[in-house]
Write a protein that holds these residues in place. Sequence first.
Motif, PDB file in Angstrom:
ATOM      1  N   GLN A 188      -9.614  82.922 139.430  1.00 43.39           N
ATOM      2  CA  GLN A 188     -10.905  83.598 139.385  1.00 43.39           C
ATOM      3  C   GLN A 188     -12.007  82.626 139.010  1.00 43.39           C
TER       4      GLN A 188
ATOM      5  N   LEU B  23     -19.223  78.437 147.510  1.00 47.59           N
ATOM      6  CA  LEU B  23     -19.507  79.744 146.922  1.00 47.59           C
ATOM      7  C   LEU B  23     -20.880  80.237 147.363  1.00 47.59           C
TER       8      LEU B  23
ATOM      9  N   LYS C  90     -13.151  93.226 145.549  1.00 47.13           N
ATOM     10  CA  LYS C  90     -14.222  92.559 146.281  1.00 47.13           C
ATOM     11  C   LYS C  90     -15.235  93.574 146.790  1.00 47.13           C
TER      12      LYS C  90
ATOM     13  N   PHE D 151     -17.444  94.783 143.938  1.00 42.46           N
ATOM     14  CA  PHE D 151     -18.398  93.729 143.602  1.00 42.46           C
ATOM     15  C   PHE D 151     -19.564  93.725 144.585  1.00 42.46           C
ATOM     16  N   GLU D 152     -19.236  93.722 145.871  1.00 42.14           N
ATOM     17  CA  GLU D 152     -20.283  93.623 146.886  1.00 42.14           C
ATOM     18  C   GLU D 152     -21.142  94.878 146.967  1.00 42.14           C
TER      19      GLU D 152
ATOM     20  N   GLU E 204     -24.222  94.408 144.818  1.00 44.68           N
ATOM     21  CA  GLU E 204     -25.181  93.341 145.095  1.00 44.68           C
ATOM     22  C   GLU E 204     -26.561  93.947 145.347  1.00 44.68           C
TER      23      GLU E 204
ATOM     24  N   LYS F 166     -19.309  84.309 144.679  1.00 43.00           N
ATOM     25  CA  LYS F 166     -18.103  84.720 145.394  1.00 43.00           C
ATOM     26  C   LYS F 166     -17.768  83.658 146.422  1.00 43.00           C
TER      27      LYS F 166
ATOM     28  N   HIS G 266      -6.672  85.339 147.189  1.00 37.41           N
ATOM     29  CA  HIS G 266      -7.707  86.158 146.557  1.00 37.41           C
ATOM     30  C   HIS G 266      -8.211  85.458 145.298  1.00 37.41           C
TER      31      HIS G 266
ATOM     32  N   ARG H 291     -11.053  85.990 142.402  1.00 31.63           N
ATOM     33  CA  ARG H 291     -11.998  86.990 141.911  1.00 31.63           C
ATOM     34  C   ARG H 291     -13.375  86.380 141.676  1.00 31.63           C
ATOM     35  N   GLU H 292     -14.392  87.167 141.953  1.00 37.47           N
ATOM     36  CA  GLU H 292     -15.772  86.751 141.803  1.00 37.47           C
ATOM     37  C   GLU H 292     -16.124  86.606 140.313  1.00 37.47           C
TER      38      GLU H 292
ATOM     39  N   LYS I  79     -19.472  86.926 137.317  1.00 33.62           N
ATOM     40  CA  LYS I  79     -20.799  87.490 137.010  1.00 33.62           C
ATOM     41  C   LYS I  79     -21.285  86.923 135.683  1.00 33.62           C
TER      42      LYS I  79
END
Length: 331
Positions: free
Chosen positions: A47, A95, A114, A117-118, A121, A169, A179, A181-182, A184
């Motif tokens: 991640q 990214l 995902k 998360f998106e 945005e 991301k 995979h 993970r994003e 923040k």
Amino acid sequence: MKSKKERIGLKRVSEEVERALTRLGHAKLVGRSSPPRIQAPGGKNLQLHFKTRMPPHLFTGGKVEGEQGASILVVLLDVDTSSVVQTGPESAAKLNVVVLEGDFNEESDDDWTKEHFESHEVKEREGKRPLLTGDLQVTLKEGIGTLGDLTFTDNSSWIRSRKFRLGVKIAPGYCEDVHIREAKTEAFAVKDHRGELYKKHYPPALHDEVWRLDRIAKDGALHKKLVKAAIVTVEDFLRFLVRDPQKLRNILGSGMSNRMWENTVEHAKTCVLGGKVYVYFTDETHSTGAVFNNIYELRGLIADEQFLPLESLTHNQKISTDSLVKRAYEN
């Protein structure tokens, strides 16, 4: 303190320093609780993670920076070991930088997909310029990346939480079979730049202009007196305060009351000093020297190539150090 000053010790953490630390085996770069585990294909738990904390608010039109003006670092972590992934295709991934709603996953130990998360945005308001402009991509190098120049074009007052977050991301076309993970940041408010013009900083930064301190108005009489005495930044103010507080008080004169003086000094002392260190040596052998911090406060003594913290000095060492400090200030 002119040519005899030498910089030693730490300096502000940079991307290169982070990379050097990881090579030396400093695996646990995460200062907060371990992130949640995500099982990726091939047994990898990867991640992204922001290393830099964000200030409580930013301003439109200004450079997006971390606390104390720090560059914003992001790292790729192996969740199982909490170490930075320095090799493999993932360590060199590109990214995308995005803006998130401020109330997205407020619980730091929550997981997300995902898609989740998106879905949080934030795009620009209708008829407005792109919300975030500048370098909207960052490429990892040995698992570490530094965000480039970014600027918000709109404030955050129209969002439900009245705050934004930055997110990163994996860009399309990279690491599609794994995979990752994003990440923040903390939530922060973005205000219109008009308020920045005369805003005080809490805490102030060393490089801030001196009028950012309480009770000193920009272009006011006190500000002009300080600039005339070559006291331009908060660092200049603190250095003068350490070396000759009475002279500094006299420079400001009767236009600053004792209460105002106390407020200004108290505010200045909240400044985060960082890790820069100076040494004043007595001779060319460098066997004995006084160690000072950014603002020339004595931090210790170097004797026979050993550093002795101030609190560990004997009575006789303190006496000899006092004379050394006086000589350093004179030079």
